[in-house]
Design a protein around this motif. Structure first.
Motif, PDB file in Angstrom:
ATOM      1  N   ASN A 282       0.803  -1.220   0.000  1.00  0.00           N
ATOM      2  CA  ASN A 282       0.000   0.000   0.000  1.00  0.00           C
ATOM      3  C   ASN A 282       0.837   1.273   0.000  1.00  0.00           C
ATOM      4  N   ARG A 283       2.126   1.146  -0.189  1.00  0.00           N
ATOM      5  CA  ARG A 283       2.980   2.330  -0.153  1.00  0.00           C
ATOM      6  C   ARG A 283       4.120   2.175  -1.152  1.00  0.00           C
ATOM      7  N   PRO A 284       4.814   3.262  -1.448  1.00  0.00           N
ATOM      8  CA  PRO A 284       5.902   3.189  -2.425  1.00  0.00           C
ATOM      9  C   PRO A 284       7.143   2.510  -1.879  1.00  0.00           C
ATOM     10  N   ALA A 285       8.089   2.257  -2.760  1.00  0.00           N
ATOM     11  CA  ALA A 285       9.394   1.756  -2.353  1.00  0.00           C
ATOM     12  C   ALA A 285      10.231   2.938  -1.859  1.00  0.00           C
ATOM     13  N   PHE A 286      10.841   2.778  -0.709  1.00  0.00           N
ATOM     14  CA  PHE A 286      11.660   3.834  -0.133  1.00  0.00           C
ATOM     15  C   PHE A 286      13.134   3.472  -0.270  1.00  0.00           C
ATOM     16  N   THR A 287      13.909   4.430  -0.732  1.00  0.00           N
ATOM     17  CA  THR A 287      15.357   4.287  -0.772  1.00  0.00           C
ATOM     18  C   THR A 287      15.949   5.399   0.064  1.00  0.00           C
ATOM     19  N   LEU A 288      16.733   5.027   1.042  1.00  0.00           N
ATOM     20  CA  LEU A 288      17.320   5.974   1.979  1.00  0.00           C
ATOM     21  C   LEU A 288      18.813   6.095   1.713  1.00  0.00           C
ATOM     22  N   PHE A 289      19.290   7.328   1.579  1.00  0.00           N
ATOM     23  CA  PHE A 289      20.699   7.597   1.336  1.00  0.00           C
ATOM     24  C   PHE A 289      21.298   8.232   2.580  1.00  0.00           C
ATOM     25  N   VAL A 290      22.251   7.532   3.178  1.00  0.00           N
ATOM     26  CA  VAL A 290      22.833   7.998   4.429  1.00  0.00           C
ATOM     27  C   VAL A 290      24.325   8.253   4.255  1.00  0.00           C
ATOM     28  N   SER A 291      24.855   9.085   5.126  1.00  0.00           N
ATOM     29  CA  SER A 291      26.295   9.333   5.167  1.00  0.00           C
ATOM     30  C   SER A 291      26.652   9.667   6.605  1.00  0.00           C
ATOM     31  N   GLN A 292      27.402   8.783   7.224  1.00  0.00           N
ATOM     32  CA  GLN A 292      27.695   8.960   8.646  1.00  0.00           C
ATOM     33  C   GLN A 292      28.668  10.105   8.919  1.00  0.00           C
ATOM     34  N   ASP A 293      29.324  10.608   7.878  1.00  0.00           N
ATOM     35  CA  ASP A 293      30.223  11.743   8.073  1.00  0.00           C
ATOM     36  C   ASP A 293      29.564  13.062   7.703  1.00  0.00           C
ATOM     37  N   ASP A 294      28.242  13.067   7.638  1.00  0.00           N
ATOM     38  CA  ASP A 294      27.499  14.293   7.339  1.00  0.00           C
ATOM     39  C   ASP A 294      27.519  15.180   8.583  1.00  0.00           C
ATOM     40  N   ARG A 295      28.389  16.177   8.576  1.00  0.00           N
ATOM     41  CA  ARG A 295      28.570  17.007   9.759  1.00  0.00           C
ATOM     42  C   ARG A 295      27.395  17.938   9.998  1.00  0.00           C
ATOM     43  N   ALA A 296      26.683  18.285   8.945  1.00  0.00           N
ATOM     44  CA  ALA A 296      25.515  19.136   9.127  1.00  0.00           C
ATOM     45  C   ALA A 296      24.446  18.421   9.943  1.00  0.00           C
ATOM     46  N   LEU A 297      24.217  17.151   9.631  1.00  0.00           N
ATOM     47  CA  LEU A 297      23.233  16.392  10.391  1.00  0.00           C
ATOM     48  C   LEU A 297      23.727  16.127  11.809  1.00  0.00           C
ATOM     49  N   ALA A 298      25.020  16.040  11.985  1.00  0.00           N
ATOM     50  CA  ALA A 298      25.559  15.892  13.341  1.00  0.00           C
ATOM     51  C   ALA A 298      25.240  17.124  14.170  1.00  0.00           C
ATOM     52  N   VAL A 299      25.366  18.303  13.553  1.00  0.00           N
ATOM     53  CA  VAL A 299      25.010  19.536  14.251  1.00  0.00           C
ATOM     54  C   VAL A 299      23.518  19.541  14.573  1.00  0.00           C
ATOM     55  N   SER A 300      22.697  19.162  13.599  1.00  0.00           N
ATOM     56  CA  SER A 300      21.252  19.140  13.809  1.00  0.00           C
ATOM     57  C   SER A 300      20.885  18.219  14.962  1.00  0.00           C
ATOM     58  N   ARG A 301      21.552  17.080  15.011  1.00  0.00           N
ATOM     59  CA  ARG A 301      21.258  16.130  16.092  1.00  0.00           C
ATOM     60  C   ARG A 301      21.580  16.736  17.453  1.00  0.00           C
ATOM     61  N   ARG A 302      22.733  17.392  17.550  1.00  0.00           N
ATOM     62  CA  ARG A 302      23.131  17.956  18.841  1.00  0.00           C
ATOM     63  C   ARG A 302      22.212  19.095  19.270  1.00  0.00           C
ATOM     64  N   VAL A 303      21.861  19.947  18.317  1.00  0.00           N
ATOM     65  CA  VAL A 303      21.039  21.094  18.668  1.00  0.00           C
ATOM     66  C   VAL A 303      19.633  20.666  19.075  1.00  0.00           C
ATOM     67  N   TRP A 304      19.079  19.712  18.339  1.00  0.00           N
ATOM     68  CA  TRP A 304      17.705  19.297  18.630  1.00  0.00           C
ATOM     69  C   TRP A 304      17.625  18.221  19.699  1.00  0.00           C
ATOM     70  N   GLY A 305      18.749  17.621  20.055  1.00  0.00           N
ATOM     71  CA  GLY A 305      18.746  16.657  21.137  1.00  0.00           C
ATOM     72  C   GLY A 305      18.195  15.302  20.757  1.00  0.00           C
ATOM     73  N   SER A 306      18.021  15.031  19.462  1.00  0.00           N
ATOM     74  CA  SER A 306      17.526  13.721  19.045  1.00  0.00           C
ATOM     75  C   SER A 306      18.671  12.718  19.061  1.00  0.00           C
ATOM     76  N   THR A 307      18.328  11.460  19.168  1.00  0.00           N
ATOM     77  CA  THR A 307      19.362  10.434  19.205  1.00  0.00           C
ATOM     78  C   THR A 307      20.084  10.327  17.875  1.00  0.00           C
ATOM     79  N   ALA A 308      19.362  10.556  16.777  1.00  0.00           N
ATOM     80  CA  ALA A 308      19.989  10.481  15.461  1.00  0.00           C
ATOM     81  C   ALA A 308      19.092  11.140  14.431  1.00  0.00           C
ATOM     82  N   ARG A 309      19.717  11.720  13.408  1.00  0.00           N
ATOM     83  CA  ARG A 309      18.985  12.181  12.239  1.00  0.00           C
ATOM     84  C   ARG A 309      19.048  11.055  11.228  1.00  0.00           C
ATOM     85  N   LEU A 310      17.963  10.836  10.542  1.00  0.00           N
ATOM     86  CA  LEU A 310      17.831   9.670   9.674  1.00  0.00           C
ATOM     87  C   LEU A 310      18.947   9.592   8.634  1.00  0.00           C
ATOM     88  N   GLY A 311      19.373  10.729   8.111  1.00  0.00           N
ATOM     89  CA  GLY A 311      20.360  10.708   7.050  1.00  0.00           C
ATOM     90  C   GLY A 311      21.776  10.422   7.488  1.00  0.00           C
TER      91      GLY A 311
END
Length: 430
Positions: A282-311
């Motif tokens: 009942n839903r589309p196929a999802f393809t997720l593109f991640v990069s563990q060295d994405d420093r922008a998402l690391a900043v986002s995670r720290r500022v927002w206090g979430s355990t991880a950003r999906l990307g």
């Protein structure tokens, strides 16, 4: 009666001076990045949406439909970063310089107005149209499309209107994807200080995106629809598909593929959104593109206090590995792909192999999967928005590097710093 008598604590001149010095010191490291960044990231240029009179031999053209929840403004910009009460449409044609004078994956921004079509991206047509005209353009273009495929592109944080238009034109051109190109652009102010406004604008735009997807999928000539979202645009894509599934019992079946590129989305929220869409049928196929060295998402995670950003997750680590397998989400880990900027945000449209591979898979009608593509083929990773603590020098200093490395950003960073400085002075002034 003085401010002190009224009960206000007024900072002394010494305190105000120290605050201003702190602000300048906090920003100095971010500002120095401007000296080494490509594509004029530190200097905005308004007026690029004003059409030029003609193109040049061997230049290419990308003709796209634009659907937007942005507010209409003057012809030089066409649409602003403010919100419109109704969905608006435009038909835009972008001229792309001849192949011999450009690199695949780059947007050659005009250095002055009007731009030079021999060496720069320029606008040839920018017509605001109504819904009936938009549907007419769509049906006419669809008939000339060999595979009757549609691609809807949703940009991310800190994008002015022209940023999204030129970047999507580059993606369509360089990928050679045989698609009907539709840009959905939501009200982003194109400012590093507007993270909160931008994020709320994605929520504001859900109904409009759902309406667009339903309208184009209702055309019997449409074969399939792919959605390419990046950064904060992934939140808009996921929440729109979730609400569609709740309303209708499923996501419209013509939406076949959703490409989640460097999503600046909380992992738990993303998982719940996909679960709410129901079983895989009942839903589309999802393809997720991640990069563990994405420093922008690391900043986002720290500022927002979430355990991880999906990307930025490690897809081989639990509980992500099991959760992704259960949700039948294909994951491509681009961590080993070298980016062109210090924050590792250049893994998207700037890689010739990446962009052309996307087009090849779409042309073949294939779902992008790790088994068919392989990690060595490097599919998408896009500029990811990072959070900013609005109204503080520290927040600006943290978010500034994230914004200025984005080659799509045309807003003058210097102007934003000046605006921030004025706000600090006004706040501290007696």
């Amino acid at each position: 009666m003085s401010a002190k008598d009224k009960g206000f604590c007024v900072p002394s001149a010494h305190v105000r001076s120290r605050a201003r010095k702190l602000s300048r010191a906090s920003l100095s490291g971010a500002l120095c990045l401007c000296a080494v960044l490509p594509l004029g990231a530190c200097a905005g240029l308004k007026g690029v949406m004003a059409p030029v009179s003609e193109s040049v031999p061997n230049a290419s053209r990308v003709d796209m439909l634009v659907a937007t929840t942005r507010k209409r403004t003057d012809p030089a910009e066409l649409f602003s970063g403010e919100r419109s009460p109704a969905l608006a449409f435009a038909n835009i044609t972008v001229s792309i310089p001849p192949e011999g004078v450009r690199q695949i994956g780059e947007v050659q921004w005009p250095r002055q107005i009007p731009g030079n079509p021999a060496t720069e991206f320029v606008t040839l047509k920018a017509d605001v149209i109504d819904r009936a005209q938009a549907l007419s353009w769509f049906r006419r273009t669809l008939r000339s499309s060999r595979k009757r495929q549609v691609m809807v592109f949703i940009h991310g944080f800190n994008n002015r209107f022209e940023d999204a238009v030129f970047r999507f034109a580059q993606i369509v051109h360089d990928s050679h994807a045989p698609v009907v190109p539709i840009l959905f652009t939501w009200p982003s102010r194109g400012s590093i200080l507007a993270y909160g406004y931008d994020r709320e604008s994605t929520a504001y735009s859900r109904n409009a995106l759902e309406s667009l997807l339903k309208a184009i999928s209702s055309d019997p000539q449409v074969g399939e629809i792919s959605i390419l979202a990046h950064s904060m645009g992934n939140s808009l894509a996921l929440e729109t598909l979730r609400q569609m599934a709740i309303r209708d019992g499923r996501v419209t079946p013509k939406v076949k593929n959703v490409l989640l590129a460097a999503p600046d989305v909380d992992v738990d929220l993303a998982r719940e959104a996909i679960v709410d869409m129901g079983p895989r049928a009942n839903r589309p196929a999802f393809t997720l593109f991640v990069s563990q060295d994405d420093r922008a998402l690391a900043v986002s995670r720290r500022v927002w206090g979430s355990t991880a950003r999906l990307g930025a997750i490690n897809p081989d680590q639990e509980p992500y590995r099991t959760q992704l397998e259960q949700a039948q989400v294909t994951v491509l880990d681009l961590t080993k792909l070298k980016a062109g900027d210090p924050l590792n945000h250049g893994k998207f449209a700037e890689s010739p192999e990446v962009v052309q591979l996307i087009g090849k898979r779409l042309a073949e009608g294939q779902t992008v999967t790790d088994s068919r593509v392989g990690l060595g083929d490097r599919i998408i990773s896009v500029t990811a928005g990072a959070a900013t603590a609005i109204g503080t020098a520290a927040g600006l200093a943290v978010s500034a590097p994230v914004a200025v490395v984005d080659p799509q950003t045309r807003q003058s960073f210097g102007g934003q710093v000046e605006e921030f400085g004025r706000s600090v002075s006004n706040t501290l002034a007696p």
